[in-house]
Design a protein around this motif. Structure first.
Motif, PDB file in Angstrom:
ATOM      1  N   VAL A   1       0.860  -1.183   0.000  1.00 37.64           N
ATOM      2  CA  VAL A   1       0.000   0.000   0.000  1.00 37.64           C
ATOM      3  C   VAL A   1       0.894   1.230   0.000  1.00 37.64           C
ATOM      4  O   VAL A   1       1.839   1.330   0.799  1.00 37.64           O
ATOM      5  N   TYR A   2       0.594   2.167  -0.905  1.00 36.02           N
ATOM      6  CA  TYR A   2       1.360   3.404  -1.038  1.00 36.02           C
ATOM      7  C   TYR A   2       0.456   4.585  -0.746  1.00 36.02           C
ATOM      8  O   TYR A   2      -0.761   4.539  -0.982  1.00 36.02           O
ATOM      9  N   SER A   3       1.057   5.647  -0.248  1.00 35.79           N
ATOM     10  CA  SER A   3       0.359   6.900   0.024  1.00 35.79           C
ATOM     11  C   SER A   3       1.018   8.004  -0.788  1.00 35.79           C
ATOM     12  O   SER A   3       2.251   8.146  -0.790  1.00 35.79           O
ATOM     13  N   VAL A   4       0.195   8.789  -1.496  1.00 33.58           N
ATOM     14  CA  VAL A   4       0.719   9.830  -2.379  1.00 33.58           C
ATOM     15  C   VAL A   4       1.361  10.936  -1.548  1.00 33.58           C
ATOM     16  O   VAL A   4       0.787  11.418  -0.562  1.00 33.58           O
ATOM     17  N   ILE A   5       2.577  11.342  -1.976  1.00 38.22           N
ATOM     18  CA  ILE A   5       3.271  12.459  -1.336  1.00 38.22           C
ATOM     19  C   ILE A   5       2.908  13.769  -2.009  1.00 38.22           C
ATOM     20  O   ILE A   5       2.626  14.774  -1.351  1.00 38.22           O
ATOM     21  N   GLY A   6       2.911  13.772  -3.337  1.00 37.98           N
ATOM     22  CA  GLY A   6       2.598  14.996  -4.069  1.00 37.98           C
ATOM     23  C   GLY A   6       2.801  14.809  -5.550  1.00 37.98           C
ATOM     24  O   GLY A   6       3.299  13.789  -6.025  1.00 37.98           O
ATOM     25  N   VAL A   7       2.403  15.829  -6.297  1.00 40.95           N
ATOM     26  CA  VAL A   7       2.532  15.851  -7.756  1.00 40.95           C
ATOM     27  C   VAL A   7       3.578  16.887  -8.124  1.00 40.95           C
ATOM     28  O   VAL A   7       3.599  17.994  -7.555  1.00 40.95           O
ATOM     29  N   ARG A   8       4.435  16.558  -9.066  1.00 41.44           N
ATOM     30  CA  ARG A   8       5.464  17.499  -9.510  1.00 41.44           C
ATOM     31  C   ARG A   8       5.622  17.428 -11.022  1.00 41.44           C
ATOM     32  O   ARG A   8       5.335  16.414 -11.652  1.00 41.44           O
ATOM     33  N   TYR A   9       6.079  18.571 -11.570  1.00 44.29           N
ATOM     34  CA  TYR A   9       6.296  18.701 -13.000  1.00 44.29           C
ATOM     35  C   TYR A   9       7.780  18.938 -13.250  1.00 44.29           C
ATOM     36  O   TYR A   9       8.588  18.960 -12.318  1.00 44.29           O
ATOM     37  N   ALA A  10       8.105  19.089 -14.520  1.00 45.35           N
ATOM     38  CA  ALA A  10       9.514  19.313 -14.865  1.00 45.35           C
ATOM     39  C   ALA A  10      10.012  20.594 -14.215  1.00 45.35           C
ATOM     40  O   ALA A  10       9.374  21.652 -14.305  1.00 45.35           O
TER      41      ALA A  10
END
Length: 463
Positions: A241-250
């Protein structure tokens, strides 16, 4: 002065005596025909009753049934129900018109096949591939042969497209089988695991890549995942099971490197509009829990069930597999106690309770039809050294990469299309448009799909 006829009004032309006589004679003829028709029978029964009966022998009746009536040469032929169409003579094209016609036809076929492949047939191919991969990976889990590294049980490099995991993201409605490799051909089947990273559930950073729109779009709307959103991954080593840390772009800074023994996963797809990638989108997630079994069955209960069923048939200890450094004390022992040392070429690691030698082993034992194969999702074997590193990863398996290894197939496809066009033009001049249409339209569709499939390989793999 003659008297005007009845019904005459001032301003109208009067009829002459000759016209009146002709009208009277016509009316007399109509009345005579009506009286003659009134004397005729009005039904088939009256006609049959009024006709004179004629005796016909049985031989004449049989002869009439099986013989065709002789045609009277004086009788005109019967009018056909549908008049034949006009036959148009084939047009003689000039060399310039012929060239333009063939170029436009080839372009139309390729464009039609390209859009049909991306918008319709690609999703169908993805669904069929996922069904086949699901059946294959389910069987590997049942036989405890699901891969736990880049190599299989015989330490042979996994081919591109081999199933390695199942990812389930409820927030996106995604339930996909993950394949090995991230080249364009592999990502047609589903999300791909980047070869130079560890498998999900293992210590380190694992990278999974998938398309954003084409071929099912497994990672569509990936940017909508919020921090704290959980998803699961099933591998040959267990349920993670994984928990999202965040979203990132280039250009965005990434999270700090995970501590030793901590697992992390990075989900990657294309950024931008559908079929118009402008960059790379990444979602980082931290491993929060891992268990040897999926929810619904506790590991101690599973061990008790297997121990009870194998107590009478299995020995108390198992031979040490070839190439391992730790003996397996019991077929129901915890899998964490059954870790082997780093595998060496030519050897394989066998699950506990094995009874059949694996190919290439001398004295090693494995299981194919043993009760212990239910511990497939509990297997925790040493992943061993990786075959592929970051420097040796093929360029076609990197983010937004294209595959030019099959350009020869594209060239042969275009040549095949040109041959079909020449043959279709020859048939049009010889046998007409209808027969040419029936024969060559399927060939044009087939060539268009083959060429479009090769063109898709030249597009970014995260499209």
């Amino acid at each position: 002065m003659p008297k005007p006829p009845r019904g005459w009004k001032p301003g109208q032309d009067s009829a002459s005596e000759e016209e009146l006589a002709a009208a009277k004679s016509y009316q007399a003829a109509v009345d005579a025909h009506a009286s003659a028709a009134a004397e005729l029978p009005n039904s088939r029964r009256e006609i049959k009753d009024s006709s004179t009966p004629v005796s016909i022998s049985l031989t004449d009746r049989v002869t009439r049934v099986f013989s065709r009536p002789a045609k009277d040469s004086a009788t005109p032929p019967q009018m056909p129900k549908r008049l034949p169409g006009l036959v148009r003579e084939p047009r003689n094209y000039t060399a310039r018109e012929l060239l333009i016609r063939n170029v436009m036809l080839a372009a139309s076929v390729v464009i039609f096949g390209f859009f049909a492949n991306l918008l319709v047939l690609g999703h169908l191919q993805h669904s069929v591939a996922q069904q086949q991969l699901t059946n294959q990976f389910r069987e590997e889990l049942a036989l405890a042969t699901a891969p736990v590294s880049e190599g299989d049980l015989n330490l042979m490099l996994l081919p591109n497209g081999a199933p390695v995991a199942i990812i389930d993201i409820p927030a996106l409605g995604t339930h996909e089988v993950v394949v090995e490799g991230t080249d364009p051909a592999s990502l047609k089947k589903g999300p791909g695991h980047r070869r130079d990273t560890v498998l999900p559930g293992q210590a380190g950073i694992s990278v999974l890549m998938a398309r954003a729109a084409a071929y099912g779009g497994p990672f569509a709307n990936l940017q909508s995942l919020q921090p704290g959103t959980e998803f699961s991954v099933i591998t040959g080593q267990g349920y993670h099971v994984y928990s999202v840390i965040g979203v990132r772009y280039a250009g965005d800074p990434g999270p700090a490197e995970p501590a030793e023994g901590i697992g992390r996963i990075v989900l990657e797809t294309a950024r931008g509009g559908a079929f118009m990638p402008t960059g790379i989108l990444r979602v980082d997630a931290q491993l929060v829990s891992t268990s040897p079994t999926a929810p619904g069955m506790a590991f101690p209960e599973l061990k008790k069930t297997i121990a009870a069923s194998t107590q009478s048939s299995q020995p108390s200890s198992s031979p040490v597999p070839s190439g391992t450094g730790t003996p397996i004390s019991s077929p129901t022992a915890s899998p964490t106690a059954a870790r082997s040392s780093t595998p060496t070429p030519g050897t394989s690691v066998a699950p506990s309770g094995a009874s059949t030698p694996l190919p290439g082993e001398t004295g090693a034992v494995s299981s194919t039809r043993n009760v212990n194969i239910t511990l497939a999702s509990v297997k925790a074997l040493d992943p061993g050294a990786r075959f592929t590193g970051t420097n040796t990863l093929p360029l076609a398996e990197r983010e937004l990469a294209t595959d030019t290894s099959t350009l020869w197939a594209l060239i042969f496809g275009l040549q095949f299309l040109i041959v079909i066009e020449i043959a279709a033009l020859w048939a049009y001049r010889r046998v007409g448009l209808e027969k040419t249409w029936i024969v060559f339209v399927p060939l044009f569709i087939l060539s268009g799909l083959l060429i479009s499939d090769q063109f898709v390989r030249l597009l970014p793999n995260l499209l």
